[in-house]
Design an enzyme around this catalytic site. Structure first.
Site, mmCIF file in Angstrom:
data_model
loop_
_atom_site.group_PDB
_atom_site.id
_atom_site.type_symbol
_atom_site.label_atom_id
_atom_site.label_comp_id
_atom_site.label_asym_id
_atom_site.label_seq_id
_atom_site.Cartn_x
_atom_site.Cartn_y
_atom_site.Cartn_z
ATOM 1 N N ASP A 529 33.306 12.145 9.861
ATOM 2 C CA ASP A 529 33.344 13.692 9.474
ATOM 3 C C ASP A 529 31.778 14.113 9.699
ATOM 4 O O ASP A 529 30.969 13.497 9.308
ATOM 5 C CB ASP A 529 33.767 13.892 8.283
ATOM 6 C CG ASP A 529 33.716 15.394 7.724
ATOM 7 O OD1 ASP A 529 34.544 15.974 8.644
ATOM 8 O OD2 ASP A 529 32.759 15.973 7.008
ATOM 9 N N GLU A 566 32.933 13.629 14.946
ATOM 10 C CA GLU A 566 32.535 14.925 15.375
ATOM 11 C C GLU A 566 30.881 15.085 15.473
ATOM 12 O O GLU A 566 30.279 15.226 14.683
ATOM 13 C CB GLU A 566 32.834 15.891 13.978
ATOM 14 C CG GLU A 566 34.299 16.039 13.724
ATOM 15 C CD GLU A 566 34.433 16.946 12.559
ATOM 16 O OE1 GLU A 566 35.308 18.022 12.457
ATOM 17 O OE2 GLU A 566 33.797 16.711 11.506
#
Length: 940
Positions: A529, A566
């Protein structure tokens, strides 16, 4: 097949109660909004706090009780009252043992370092009081050394101050510290606290044992890195609910590492560290109780660390030691396809799973459940009161909102610490149960042919400060683990409490934690993340450490572990603001994957933070307007042809050096195709660095975003075909395809754009295929109310809701796509060279037909000896993606006189079977909103 399952909410929230704390997101999968930062302005001397969360406990209470309309009044008599709040800031940096950096110009004045072991520093009429140590610092000419600027690029223009050589820095860092500047007349000019990570890294970086270690002869040793602590002890509890410890054992320190040895009877007990340490957020020496940062078990409420030996045979399911030999075959990372699935979503509504195991780890072990059968095809809140409500009702969201912070649903993006499976998915969150059941889940998924990837959150922590029950790392070494701004306050660009992997022991903790998951739980990869907030060096070293693991010595083959995440470039780390970060462009050449938002936005239209009606390549831009203002026809034509370029380079794995013909008819590299802000579209140097996707757990589901962007008057049949078309563009691209769980069954969240805290009701997955969860009420008000005027008429319209037949047909189409992808290695090329040699795009340039992409992939054969042969079945493949609302007719001299036929995998889609190829002319005819694959069988 190398289908890889990414499990979300498996490891992050280690507070194992069912209470879910909200993940705070912006309306975008790329950027998270900052937390609100209320300022408190106290009159008379205007004492300002950037955030009340950083004030001392007393001042925090005062600030919270005041109102903006009636600011509190304080009487201040000290002539130096303007400096009273200076110690709340830490604007100077102790960067090396002998250098402090501060953004001040002393001139003819002087600078001193002050220390107080009892945190008694305060400003007075004479300057500063309460110190038990003071030393003069020498202002140096010139700038900071290059190695300092490399480590702290955000303070590159600060002034260096020399620390005396005879100063015992190792002991001094345990005190409250302040640096103060006086003018030539001895008057106080400035003062501030210090940030210590630089000097701590230089003096105390450590690679020895941390956490709990069990000795072969019995007994256990505990090790804690806490160089600024004044005292450390461990509190031992027999039971997790005990309030009073059975014993308290003091630690001894050697160079910042505190340790003790305990008896074998400690195994199975619970413990917490008691740490006496100066905390800059309160300006006090605090007594903090904290979990072990290297915890491998926790109590149900996460208040204590469970002392567990993960190597114990009692914790290993049958066959666990030989699992490495049973894992699905993986030729290369290019063979991976990713399916993102939330642990709770998978089974919480599955009536074929025993009630006590729904929503948990063991649900994956039921071979005959609907969910497991669904996964095999690819490789419990009471909601009765909500049944029967109108599809656009506001009551469902209101009821969900009432309980959203107390139900069992969350995405796990509020981590307390790392390294332990989440307890609320276990049948019993106490003791070793969660460990055993997590292992059984991994084992069961591997056995049905699925690899397991964990969605991990190392970029932030849920809490900070000395007293918050969910604070851990900030209690042990305050001001070190969490990234701070130039005022000394915690950065919040990722949500809250950003971690600082540019600091050595944070970097080490992340790497050690990843190794824990690989070795002790045998997971097959990680999805990071907000990976861009982690330093590139951390990611590269982690990849290397994992890659060095061997089955013979470690029980796992590290070379098959895949890392991706990400790679968004924003916040304080943007453009290498805190060092080279793990963002898209910086990861080139590492083999670490990052999400390709370019293909997502071009395919669907706009972006997750743009207008929801902005159309794109598959949603009707230019060719089937939805009434939204997109500009003139010429503008829309330009937008559509630009989107096509972005998609085509994405289909070529978003390789920066791949050469294709752009919309203007020019031969250009992928890096020369630009986005609206002049940023290159392509950034990858190898196909495994690109994760192609059109939907993920963030933002609306694929079916929902299609239902928003397409014209209201089209049929649900057409929307279903568009859904399959979008999936095909991902499944048949080079690079790593990524699918959100439910894409293949038209999953809906009733148009919720951010379902992180929307409960099971809006996040429902139905593997019985009876419903796709469309029209279960207006989505929660918080993130959706501004779009309710667009959402309401769509939910009201019964024609928008798919029937079971639509869901099954879409699933079959999706399975066909996977079968086609794995029918030929040509869809999974593993080098940039192979893609450049074999992949071509037709129907390009200014005269191309809008809304259609024609891609060919060529293998080596008798007519082309310069390309090697890798496919024993097919020598040539042509894929046509027709996003037009009408059939697509295309003539290509380059593709004539071939023995092309429809791919044998075409299931029950009768429309696909209407596609035609004419060898004499090189002509193709493909029906509306259809992807067709033509293949040429190898002829010798």
């Amino acid at each position: 097949m190398a289908l890889t399952l990414t499990l979300t909410t498996s490891v992050h929230l280690l507070n194992s109660t069912s209470v879910a704390r909200p993940r705070i997101l912006a309306a975008d999968s790329r950027h998270r909004s900052r937390l609100p930062r209320p300022s408190s302005s106290i009159s008379n001397f205007q004492l300002r706090f950037p955030s009340t969360t950083h004030c001392s406990e007393e001042l925090r209470c005062l600030c919270s009780s005041s109102s903006a309309a009636s600011p509190m009044q304080f009487e201040v008599s000290s002539p130096n009252s303007q400096f009273l709040d200076s110690l709340l800031y830490s604007r100077a940096y102790w960067v090396t043992e002998r250098v402090i950096a501060w953004n001040v110009d002393v001139g003819e004045g002087s600078c001193y370092l002050y220390a107080s072991r009892v945190a008694g520093l305060s400003f007075s009429e004479d300057g500063i009081d309460g110190f038990d140590f003071r030393v003069k610092l020498e202002a140096e000419s010139g700038s900071l050394h290059n190695n300092v600027i490399e480590k702290f690029p955000h303070i590159g223009n600060y002034k260096p101050f020399k620390v005396p050589l005879d100063l015992d820095v190792r002991d001094l860092v345990k005190s409250q510290l302040a640096i103060v500047c006086f003018d030539a007349e001895g008057r106080l000019i400035q003062g501030t606290g210090l940030q210590l990570p630089g000097v701590l890294d230089e003096l105390f970086s450590y690679d020895g044992p941390l956490g709990a270690h069990f000795t072969p002869g019995g007994g256990v040793s505990l090790h804690l890195w806490a160089p600024t602590a004044q005292e450390v002890s461990v509190c031992i509890y027999k039971n997790p609910l005990d309030k009073n410890p059975t014993e308290i054992c003091p630690f001894e320190e050697v160079n910042g590492v505190w340790s003790t040895n305990g008896p074998s009877s400690w195994e199975g007990c619970y413990y917490a560290y008691k740490v006496s340490v100066y905390h800059p957020s309160t300006l006090k020496v605090e007594t903090c109780y904290a979990n072990d940062p290297y915890a491998r078990g926790l109590s149900a409420d996460a208040s204590k660390t469970y002392l567990v030996n993960l190597d114990s045979d009692d914790l290993k399911p049958e066959g666990w030691e030989k699992l490495a030999d049973k894992k699905p075959c993986l030729r290369s990372h290019s063979d991976i396809s990713i399916y993102e699935l939330h642990v709770r979503d998978f089974s919480v509504y599955d009536e074929t799973v025993e009630p006590e195991h729904r929503g948990g780890y063991l649900a994956f072990t039921f071979k005959d459940s609907a969910g497991v059968k669904h996964l095999q095809k690819l490789a419990d809140a009471d909601t009765s009161v909500l049944e029967g409500l109108p599809p656009d009702s506001a009551e469902a969201q209101a009821r969900i909102t009432e309980i959203q912070n107390d139900d069992g649903f969350n995405w796990g993006y509020n981590p307390v610490l790392w390294g332990v499976p989440k307890g609320s998915y276990a049948s019993d969150p106490t003791g070793p149960c969660r460990i055993i059941e997590f292992r059984k889940m991994v084992q069961a998924l591997n056995r049905i042919g699925l690899n397991v990837v964990l969605d991990v959150v190392y970029n932030h922590l849920h809490a900070s400060g000395p007293h918050n029950k969910d604070s851990v790392l900030d209690k042990i070494v305050p001001g070190y683990y969490l990234r701070r701004n130039n005022d000394g306050f915690i950065e919040n660009s990722t949500c809250v409490n950003n971690t600082a992997s540019e600091h050595y022991m944070v970097d080490r903790l992340i790497r050690d934690d990843l190794l824990n998951w690989v070795v002790n739980y045998k997971v097959d990869g990680f999805r990071f993340d907000l990976m861009g907030h982690i330093m590139k060096d951390t990611m590269v070293k982690a990849k290397s450490a994992i890659g060095n693991l061997r089955k013979e010595t470690d029980g796992v083959d590290g070379s098959r572990i895949y890392l991706y995440g990400e790679g968004w470039n924003f916040g304080e780390v943007a453009n290498n603001g805190r060092g080279v970060n793990a963002s898209q462009f910086n990861l080139t050449g590492t083999g670490i994957g990052s999400f390709n938002d370019r293909i997502r936005d071009a395919t669907l239209g706009g972006s997750p933070f743009g207008h929801p009606l902005q159309q794109g390549f598959i949603t009707g831009l230019l060719l089937q307007p939805n009434g939204h203002e997109h500009g003139s026809e010429a503008t829309q034509h330009l937008m559509l042809s630009t989107a096509k370029d972005h998609i085509q380079i994405g289909m070529a794995a978003n390789l920066k050096d791949y050469v294709l013909t752009n919309r203007e008819g020019k031969e250009v590299k992928g890096s020369e195709i630009l986005m609206h802000d002049a940023t290159p579209v392509a950034y990858a140097s190898q196909p495994t660095e690109t994760i192609n996707y059109v939907s993920a757990h963030d933002n609306e589901t694929l079916f929902d975003i299609i239902s928003l962007k397409t014209p209201m008057e089209i049929s649900v049949d057409e929307r279903c075909r568009i859904n399959s078309l979008a999936s095909s563009m991902i499944a048949l691209s080079q690079g790593i395809p990524f699918f959100h769980a439910g894409d293949e069954i038209l999953r809906s969240k009733s148009l919720d754009r951010d379902s992180y805290n929307s409960g099971d009701w809006f996040n429902r997955l139905d593997f019985s295929y009876n419903s796709n969860n469309w029209g279960v009420g207006l989505p929660p008000k918080g993130k959706n109310e501004h779009s309710w005027p667009l959402i309401k008429p769509r939910l009201q319209d019964p024609s928008f809701k798919p029937q079971s037949s639509h869901i099954v047909a879409t699933l079959n189409s999706f399975l066909d796509l996977l079968r086609i992808r794995y029918s030929s290695p040509l869809f999974r090329l593993d080098t940039a060279k192979a893609i450049q040699e074999r992949v071509r795009f037709h129907n390009t340039g200014p005269s191309s037909v809008p809304g259609a992409i024609v891609m060919s992939i060529e293998d080596g054969h008798k007519g082309i000896t310069s390309v090697s042969q890798i496919d024993p079945i097919y020598s040539f493949i042509v894929v046509i993606f027709n996003a037009r609302p009408s059939e697509f007719s295309f003539l290509s001299p380059a593709l004539k006189d071939r023995n092309l036929e429809l791919h044998p995998v075409k299931s029950g889609d009768e429309i696909v079977k209407k596609s035609v190829y004419e060898a004499f002319s090189g002509g193709f005819l493909v029906p509306a909103r259809t992807t067709t694959v033509f293949v040429e069988l190898r002829n010798g």
